[in-house]
Design an enzyme around this catalytic site. Structure first.
Site, PDB file in Angstrom:
ATOM      1  N   ASP A  44      22.802  60.883  52.665  1.00 42.03           N
ATOM      2  CA  ASP A  44      22.545  61.599  53.915  1.00 42.03           C
ATOM      3  C   ASP A  44      23.775  61.501  54.814  1.00 42.03           C
ATOM      4  O   ASP A  44      24.204  60.404  55.177  1.00 42.03           O
ATOM      5  CB  ASP A  44      21.336  61.000  54.626  1.00 42.03           C
ATOM      6  CG  ASP A  44      21.040  61.702  55.943  1.00 42.03           C
ATOM      7  OD1 ASP A  44      20.345  62.726  55.916  1.00 42.03           O
ATOM      8  OD2 ASP A  44      21.523  61.228  56.990  1.00 42.03           O
ATOM      9  N   TYR A  49      28.635  63.124  61.884  1.00 37.35           N
ATOM     10  CA  TYR A  49      28.996  61.779  61.426  1.00 37.35           C
ATOM     11  C   TYR A  49      30.488  61.692  61.121  1.00 37.35           C
ATOM     12  O   TYR A  49      31.015  60.602  60.925  1.00 37.35           O
ATOM     13  CB  TYR A  49      28.219  61.399  60.164  1.00 37.35           C
ATOM     14  CG  TYR A  49      26.727  61.278  60.324  1.00 37.35           C
ATOM     15  CD1 TYR A  49      26.104  61.403  61.568  1.00 37.35           C
ATOM     16  CD2 TYR A  49      25.913  61.046  59.211  1.00 37.35           C
ATOM     17  CE1 TYR A  49      24.740  61.305  61.693  1.00 37.35           C
ATOM     18  CE2 TYR A  49      24.540  60.938  59.332  1.00 37.35           C
ATOM     19  CZ  TYR A  49      23.956  61.075  60.571  1.00 37.35           C
ATOM     20  OH  TYR A  49      22.592  60.976  60.688  1.00 37.35           O
ATOM     21  N   LYS A  74      23.916  68.077  58.013  1.00 36.88           N
ATOM     22  CA  LYS A  74      23.251  68.616  59.200  1.00 36.88           C
ATOM     23  C   LYS A  74      24.218  69.417  60.065  1.00 36.88           C
ATOM     24  O   LYS A  74      25.390  69.072  60.183  1.00 36.88           O
ATOM     25  CB  LYS A  74      22.656  67.469  60.035  1.00 36.88           C
ATOM     26  CG  LYS A  74      21.836  66.472  59.246  1.00 36.88           C
ATOM     27  CD  LYS A  74      21.370  65.322  60.131  1.00 36.88           C
ATOM     28  CE  LYS A  74      20.817  64.191  59.284  1.00 36.88           C
ATOM     29  NZ  LYS A  74      21.900  63.417  58.610  1.00 36.88           N
ATOM     30  N   HIS A 107      20.362  69.466  63.261  1.00 38.48           N
ATOM     31  CA  HIS A 107      20.447  68.058  63.643  1.00 38.48           C
ATOM     32  C   HIS A 107      19.658  67.728  64.908  1.00 38.48           C
ATOM     33  O   HIS A 107      19.069  66.662  65.023  1.00 38.48           O
ATOM     34  CB  HIS A 107      21.917  67.672  63.835  1.00 38.48           C
ATOM     35  CG  HIS A 107      22.191  66.218  63.696  1.00 38.48           C
ATOM     36  ND1 HIS A 107      23.426  65.722  63.346  1.00 38.48           N
ATOM     37  CD2 HIS A 107      21.413  65.136  63.864  1.00 38.48           C
ATOM     38  CE1 HIS A 107      23.381  64.405  63.301  1.00 38.48           C
ATOM     39  NE2 HIS A 107      22.165  64.017  63.631  1.00 38.48           N
ATOM     40  N   LYS A 228      20.602  52.125  55.663  1.00 39.04           N
ATOM     41  CA  LYS A 228      22.052  52.025  55.602  1.00 39.04           C
ATOM     42  C   LYS A 228      22.463  50.563  55.507  1.00 39.04           C
ATOM     43  O   LYS A 228      21.887  49.702  56.177  1.00 39.04           O
ATOM     44  CB  LYS A 228      22.675  52.645  56.851  1.00 39.04           C
ATOM     45  CG  LYS A 228      24.200  52.610  56.871  1.00 39.04           C
ATOM     46  CD  LYS A 228      24.744  53.057  58.211  1.00 39.04           C
ATOM     47  CE  LYS A 228      24.594  51.983  59.261  1.00 39.04           C
ATOM     48  NZ  LYS A 228      25.232  52.325  60.543  1.00 39.04           N
ATOM     49  N   SER A 237      19.044  45.692  46.974  1.00 40.74           N
ATOM     50  CA  SER A 237      17.706  45.180  47.285  1.00 40.74           C
ATOM     51  C   SER A 237      16.844  46.226  47.970  1.00 40.74           C
ATOM     52  O   SER A 237      15.628  46.258  47.779  1.00 40.74           O
ATOM     53  CB  SER A 237      17.802  43.916  48.159  1.00 40.74           C
ATOM     54  OG  SER A 237      18.184  44.234  49.491  1.00 40.74           O
TER      55      SER A 237
END
Length: 285
Positions: A44, A49, A74, A107, A228, A237
């Site tokens: 994503d 960003y 986005k 967005h 993230k 994990s």
């Protein structure tokens, strides 16, 4: 990896990797490459960003075929005018180095949303985007815009974790089979959430950590998540949530943690204006 079916018939990986606030100084490239190597198949990103190019390069340099990796990006507010939106879609494709994006979102739900959505629909028809959706739409904002759309979004990406479970929004989205994508699925490192006694008790029972319990809860609620992390061990994990299942009673205990309040209120006065003037996504072009 598990998948969820969208209302357009496509299957999206149930868990992915978020790149918000990961800098484009090589860090995004390295962490996305690592995430893909560890088995992540959903990345994503967003124009806002500023790291689409590194995401695209990491996908290209991985040993996984492009069609096996789901890329979400986005459109930012300043490009919501129809012609600007069309150019921005092409620019995202260029930066990502791909012929298509699997999912492309509006967005933020402010400004010329109707024009931007029309551009997304056309991009989908042209094969530049496979699925289209929205982000940060509350019930109020959804009802303001979506009834006038020619098509129903496939997803709505909003803040979601055990403390903000979007129950009113789900009442609108579920009948339309619109999936919720969770940003901040772990509460952005909220220590109170990660140390909640109910969550810690379940973590001990299942031999998991708090984050895995939270992500499993969200997965069983039908939420698409992309936590993230910059740490390979944590990325790994976060994916290890499919080898156990919470009981109905345990799910109800976690549902009861909902406060209805998140860290961001898209309905708050002035939010649209603030975001509209937050930055220039084309400043370095």
């Amino acid at each position: 990896m598990e998948y969820m079916k969208l209302n357009d018939g496509l299957e999206i990986p149930a868990i992915g990797f978020g790149t918000f606030m990961i800098p484009a100084d090589g860090t995004t490239y390295e962490t996305v490459k690592t995430a893909i190597d560890l088995g992540i198949r959903h990345i994503d990103t967003a124009t806002a960003y500023f790291n689409e190019q590194e995401v695209g390069q990491a996908v290209k340099d991985s040993e996984v075929e492009r069609e096996d990796i789901w890329i979400t990006s986005k459109l930012w507010l300043q490009d919501y005018e129809y012609e600007d939106a069309k150019k921005a879609i092409d620019l995202s494709l260029e930066k990502l180095g791909t012929d298509y994006m699997d999912l492309y979102l509006l967005h933020q739900p402010y400004g010329k949303v109707d024009e931007a959505w029309r551009a997304l629909e056309e991009a989908k028809e042209e094969g530049k985007v496979l699925s289209v959706g929205v982000s940060n739409m509350t019930p109020k904002l959804w009802n303001k815009w979506v009834p006038d759309f020619d098509s129903i979004p496939s997803v709505n990406q909003v803040e979601f974790n055990p403390y903000i479970q979007q129950k009113e929004l789900k009442e609108i989205l579920n009948p339309l089979d619109v999936k919720i994508q969770a940003w901040g699925p772990l509460g952005r490192g909220n220590a109170d959430l990660l140390n909640n006694p109910i969550i810690l008790e379940l973590a001990e029972k299942y031999g998991k950590n708090a984050g895995q319990i939270i992500l499993r809860f969200e997965n069983q609620e039908g939420i698409i998540v992309f936590p993230k992390s910059l740490t390979p061990e944590r990325i790994k994990s976060n994916m290890e949530i499919f080898d156990f299942k919470l009981t109905d009673i345990e799910m109800d205990k976690l549902r009861a943690l909902d406060t209805g309040k998140g860290s961001h209120d898209p309905d708050a006065p002035g939010v649209g204006e603030m975001l509209m003037n937050a930055f220039d996504v084309h400043a370095n072009e």
